[in-house]
Write a protein that holds these residues in place. Structure first.
Motif, PDB file in Angstrom:
ATOM      1  N   ARG A  76      61.470  55.107  17.343  1.00 38.45           N
ATOM      2  CA  ARG A  76      61.707  55.700  18.658  1.00 38.45           C
ATOM      3  C   ARG A  76      60.422  56.288  19.228  1.00 38.45           C
ATOM      4  N   THR A  77      59.703  57.061  18.413  1.00 37.42           N
ATOM      5  CA  THR A  77      58.465  57.681  18.877  1.00 37.42           C
ATOM      6  C   THR A  77      57.351  56.654  19.037  1.00 37.42           C
ATOM      7  N   ALA A  78      57.249  55.745  18.071  1.00 34.31           N
ATOM      8  CA  ALA A  78      56.173  54.750  18.104  1.00 34.31           C
ATOM      9  C   ALA A  78      56.275  53.837  19.319  1.00 34.31           C
ATOM     10  N   PHE A 106      74.142  28.849  -1.873  1.00 37.01           N
ATOM     11  CA  PHE A 106      74.998  29.568  -0.941  1.00 37.01           C
ATOM     12  C   PHE A 106      74.452  29.459   0.471  1.00 37.01           C
ATOM     13  N   LEU A 107      75.337  29.697   1.423  1.00 38.14           N
ATOM     14  CA  LEU A 107      74.963  29.868   2.829  1.00 38.14           C
ATOM     15  C   LEU A 107      75.290  31.307   3.192  1.00 38.14           C
ATOM     16  N   LEU A 108      74.276  32.050   3.619  1.00 36.58           N
ATOM     17  CA  LEU A 108      74.479  33.412   4.090  1.00 36.58           C
ATOM     18  C   LEU A 108      73.966  33.504   5.518  1.00 36.58           C
ATOM     19  N   TRP A 109      74.869  33.880   6.430  1.00 34.74           N
ATOM     20  CA  TRP A 109      74.475  34.112   7.822  1.00 34.74           C
ATOM     21  C   TRP A 109      74.484  35.609   8.065  1.00 34.74           C
ATOM     22  N   VAL A 110      73.360  36.121   8.601  1.00 33.37           N
ATOM     23  CA  VAL A 110      73.233  37.537   8.918  1.00 33.37           C
ATOM     24  C   VAL A 110      72.831  37.663  10.388  1.00 33.37           C
ATOM     25  N   HIS A 111      73.601  38.442  11.128  1.00 32.11           N
ATOM     26  CA  HIS A 111      73.375  38.615  12.564  1.00 32.11           C
ATOM     27  C   HIS A 111      72.965  40.060  12.836  1.00 32.11           C
ATOM     28  N   TYR A 112      71.767  40.225  13.420  1.00 28.39           N
ATOM     29  CA  TYR A 112      71.286  41.550  13.831  1.00 28.39           C
ATOM     30  C   TYR A 112      71.462  41.690  15.340  1.00 28.39           C
ATOM     31  N   PHE A 113      72.099  42.777  15.743  1.00 29.23           N
ATOM     32  CA  PHE A 113      72.415  42.998  17.153  1.00 29.23           C
ATOM     33  C   PHE A 113      71.452  43.957  17.845  1.00 29.23           C
ATOM     34  N   ASP A 114      70.636  44.681  17.089  1.00 34.15           N
ATOM     35  CA  ASP A 114      69.934  45.855  17.604  1.00 34.15           C
ATOM     36  C   ASP A 114      69.077  45.665  18.844  1.00 34.15           C
ATOM     37  N   PRO A 115      68.370  44.553  19.058  1.00 33.27           N
ATOM     38  CA  PRO A 115      67.572  44.510  20.294  1.00 33.27           C
ATOM     39  C   PRO A 115      68.407  44.555  21.562  1.00 33.27           C
ATOM     40  N   HIS A 116      69.719  44.490  21.423  1.00 29.50           N
ATOM     41  CA  HIS A 116      70.615  44.550  22.577  1.00 29.50           C
ATOM     42  C   HIS A 116      70.592  45.941  23.209  1.00 29.50           C
ATOM     43  N   ALA A 117      70.750  45.982  24.538  1.00 30.07           N
ATOM     44  CA  ALA A 117      70.851  47.263  25.246  1.00 30.07           C
ATOM     45  C   ALA A 117      72.110  48.004  24.810  1.00 30.07           C
ATOM     46  N   PRO A 168      61.310  51.015  24.287  1.00 34.55           N
ATOM     47  CA  PRO A 168      62.232  51.114  23.148  1.00 34.55           C
ATOM     48  C   PRO A 168      62.825  49.779  22.712  1.00 34.55           C
ATOM     49  N   TYR A 169      62.834  48.806  23.613  1.00 33.92           N
ATOM     50  CA  TYR A 169      63.265  47.455  23.219  1.00 33.92           C
ATOM     51  C   TYR A 169      62.425  46.943  22.052  1.00 33.92           C
ATOM     52  N   LEU A 170      61.106  47.179  22.133  1.00 39.40           N
ATOM     53  CA  LEU A 170      60.226  46.780  21.029  1.00 39.40           C
ATOM     54  C   LEU A 170      60.529  47.577  19.770  1.00 39.40           C
ATOM     55  N   GLY A 171      60.917  48.822  19.927  1.00 38.97           N
ATOM     56  CA  GLY A 171      61.262  49.628  18.772  1.00 38.97           C
ATOM     57  C   GLY A 171      62.438  49.052  18.013  1.00 38.97           C
ATOM     58  N   GLU A 172      63.420  48.510  18.735  1.00 33.60           N
ATOM     59  CA  GLU A 172      64.566  47.902  18.055  1.00 33.60           C
ATOM     60  C   GLU A 172      64.175  46.592  17.378  1.00 33.60           C
ATOM     61  N   ILE A 173      63.275  45.841  17.985  1.00 24.28           N
ATOM     62  CA  ILE A 173      62.786  44.626  17.334  1.00 24.28           C
ATOM     63  C   ILE A 173      62.028  44.979  16.058  1.00 24.28           C
ATOM     64  N   ALA A 174      61.212  46.031  16.119  1.00 25.31           N
ATOM     65  CA  ALA A 174      60.463  46.463  14.934  1.00 25.31           C
ATOM     66  C   ALA A 174      61.412  46.899  13.817  1.00 25.31           C
ATOM     67  N   LEU A 175      62.490  47.580  14.178  1.00 22.09           N
ATOM     68  CA  LEU A 175      63.478  47.983  13.180  1.00 22.09           C
ATOM     69  C   LEU A 175      64.102  46.754  12.504  1.00 22.09           C
ATOM     70  N   VAL A 176      64.498  45.778  13.299  1.00 20.78           N
ATOM     71  CA  VAL A 176      65.097  44.568  12.738  1.00 20.78           C
ATOM     72  C   VAL A 176      64.104  43.850  11.832  1.00 20.78           C
ATOM     73  N   ASP A 177      62.844  43.808  12.249  1.00 21.90           N
ATOM     74  CA  ASP A 177      61.824  43.145  11.427  1.00 21.90           C
ATOM     75  C   ASP A 177      61.701  43.818  10.059  1.00 21.90           C
ATOM     76  N   VAL A 195      68.025  52.196  21.647  1.00 16.12           N
ATOM     77  CA  VAL A 195      67.913  53.546  21.074  1.00 16.12           C
ATOM     78  C   VAL A 195      67.511  53.439  19.605  1.00 16.12           C
ATOM     79  N   PRO A 196      66.293  52.987  19.324  1.00 13.30           N
ATOM     80  CA  PRO A 196      65.868  52.835  17.935  1.00 13.30           C
ATOM     81  C   PRO A 196      65.762  54.183  17.240  1.00 13.30           C
ATOM     82  N   PRO A 197      65.974  54.216  15.927  1.00 15.17           N
ATOM     83  CA  PRO A 197      65.812  55.472  15.182  1.00 15.17           C
ATOM     84  C   PRO A 197      64.335  55.765  14.951  1.00 15.17           C
ATOM     85  N   GLU A 198      64.054  56.934  14.469  1.00 17.45           N
ATOM     86  CA  GLU A 198      62.686  57.243  14.069  1.00 17.45           C
ATOM     87  C   GLU A 198      62.337  56.474  12.797  1.00 17.45           C
TER      88      GLU A 198
END
Length: 496
Positions: free
Chosen positions: A181-183, A161-172, A188-197, A175-178
């Motif tokens: 957010r605190t870490a 199969f081919l599965l394409w998954v697009h994560y948008f979160d590092p975009h402005a 907070p840009y890094l927080g969204e990257i960490a969430l996606v990771d 506002v990463p979740p806890e």
């Protein structure tokens, strides 16, 4: 008589990370690292260090990634105003026709099926969440929701199969979740990257359970300026902060623990995957397979670095009436065609702080001629959206922070404003928008007057003025502002 067993054809996972800078990822040198999943993936595969995005915008960059063509040749040159035309072959169509089952899950309205990238996917999940979140109106879905949808899509797929998954979160807005957010309260840009990771880890586990031999590729579509060169986000400029993106490849046929220093591009991703799958390349492409680079050194590698990669942004022109930007990078040198051209030696000045166009005049002139030659070949039929649906799409893209002003084609006439000069005016536009959001229409209108006096073709400013006048009870003034915007960029603005 016994027959040869059919070759095992691996599945393919393509993950695209929206708005993700390479230098914020651990395996690309960021310390401390917030991306253990990406770092581990790179350790098991090949990491490309210098990857060129063809545009600092989501739709053009993704269209290049899936077609192997640069924007001027695939036609999807801006978000919302342009579609990927029928007849331009895509990776999904190629794999579907070769027997792969296909599915996609995207995290933002900007990549909904009307952008043209759904072709070839038997299942295309673009059902993004609607509504508002704190401090921002948006049409996207968070990384955990994207991962859940992707895991659900896997239940409908049979290997290969081919599965394409697009994560948008590092975009402005960031506002990463806890607990992210605190870490990462200081960035907070890094927080969204960490969430996606983290979510990428969940996705990889599910894909490997479905097909342990899956070929995995993870790439950014473009980066984020984060204040460099006066730009907070992306789209306006083509500096390395938005044009250098990550690309990691792992799976069958990919050397483990390899780092490729030679420059490659997102246009190389699709042909490289097809090469690894022993499938014929798509026709008419600008990219090439970089599979061999994982084992290439010495003179061959140096020759590879002399390849030309081009990039562009029409966003300044379509949104603000400023000059579009076009450029190329070759052998470590980067040239940007603008009202005031720029030339940088990326090897000694990766941050692009020293413009060498005045001291390297011969090199700048040669690269300028090269850009002119490429633009002279710009004959692709433009697939701009028109009609009432375009106005609605434009409104929804505006909720993501995009403000395309119209379709357009060719170069703007007159003496266009250099984006390097116009960028300082965006603070006035942001201030006017805040005043409008605070319910102060008269102050908003007053803030816009000097901006529009300098930049009368600024469509977002005209539309903001219309909103302010309407909120202040001046319906005739609001209509006049909308009509002014329509004269500047017709076809995408409609009134009833």
């Amino acid at each position: 008589a016994p027959t040869e067993p059919a070759p095992i054809r691996p599945s393919v996972l393509v993950v695209t990370l929206d708005t993700t800078r390479a230098d914020r990822i651990g395996c690309y040198g960021a310390r401390p690292s917030v991306t253990p999943t990406l770092d581990a993936l790179a350790a098991t595969g090949t990491r490309f260090e210098q990857v060129v995005s063809p545009a600092p915008l989501t739709v053009p960059a993704h269209a290049s990634l899936f077609t192997g063509r640069v924007p001027r040749r695939h036609g999807a040159r801006d978000n919302g105003s342009f579609l990927l035309p029928e007849g331009v072959p895509t990776l999904a169509e190629t794999l579907r026709d070769a027997g792969w089952s296909t599915a996609a899950v995207v995290g933002s309205f900007v990549l909904d099926r009307r952008a043209g990238l759904a072709r070839g996917f038997e299942r295309y999940d673009d059902d993004v969440r609607r509504g508002r979140r704190t401090e921002f109106a948006y049409e996207e879905r968070a990384a955990p929701t994207v991962t859940d949808a992707a895991i659900e899509a896997l239940e409908h797929l049979e290997p290969p199969f081919l599965l394409w998954v697009h994560y948008f979160d590092p975009h402005a807005p960031y506002v990463p979740p806890e607990p992210f957010r605190t870490a990462h309260a200081d960035e907070p840009y890094l927080g969204e990257i960490a969430l996606v990771d983290r979510e990428l880890g969940r996705l990889l586990d599910a894909v490997r359970a479905a097909d342990p031999r899956a070929l995995v590729t993870v790439a950014g579509d473009h980066g984020e300026s984060l204040g460099q060169h006066g730009e907070d986000t992306h789209g306006l400029f083509v500096y390395e902060s938005t044009q250098r993106v990550p690309w990691i490849l792992a799976g069958p046929g990919v050397p483990a623990g390899r780092s490729v220093a030679e420059r490659v591009g997102l246009i190389d991703l699709a042909p490289t995957l097809l090469d690894l799958l022993d499938l014929a390349p798509m026709t008419g492409i600008d990219g090439r397979s970089v599979r061999a680079l994982a084992n290439t050194t010495g003179a061959e590698a140096e020759a590879e670095d002399r390849r030309v990669y081009e990039f562009e942004t029409l966003f300044p022109w379509l949104s603000y009436g400023w000059a579009p930007l076009h450029g190329i990078v070759r052998d470590g040198w980067k040239y940007v065609a603008a009202p005031r051209p720029e030339l940088y030696d990326l090897r000694s000045d990766p941050g692009e702080t020293r413009d060498r166009s005045g001291s390297e005049t011969a090199r700048a002139a040669a690269m300028a001629r090269e850009v002119e030659t490429l633009l002279a070949e710009d004959t692709v039929e433009q697939a701009a959206q028109t009609g009432p649906e375009a106005a609605e799409r434009r409104r929804r893209l505006g909720s993501l922070g995009y403000v395309p002003g119209g379709p357009g084609a060719g170069d703007p006439g007159g003496d266009p404003i250099d984006p390097k000069d116009g960028v300082v005016w965006l603070a006035d536009l942001d201030r006017a928008r805040r005043l409008s959001a605070e319910g102060r229409p008269e102050a908003c209108t007053n803030a816009l007057r000097p901006l529009l006096a300098r930049n009368p073709d600024n469509v977002p400013a005209l539309l903001t003025l219309a909103s302010c006048r309407l909120a202040g009870g001046d319906s005739a003034g609001a209509l006049a502002a909308v009509e002014s915007a329509d004269r500047v960029r017709p076809c995408l603005l409609y009134t009833s």
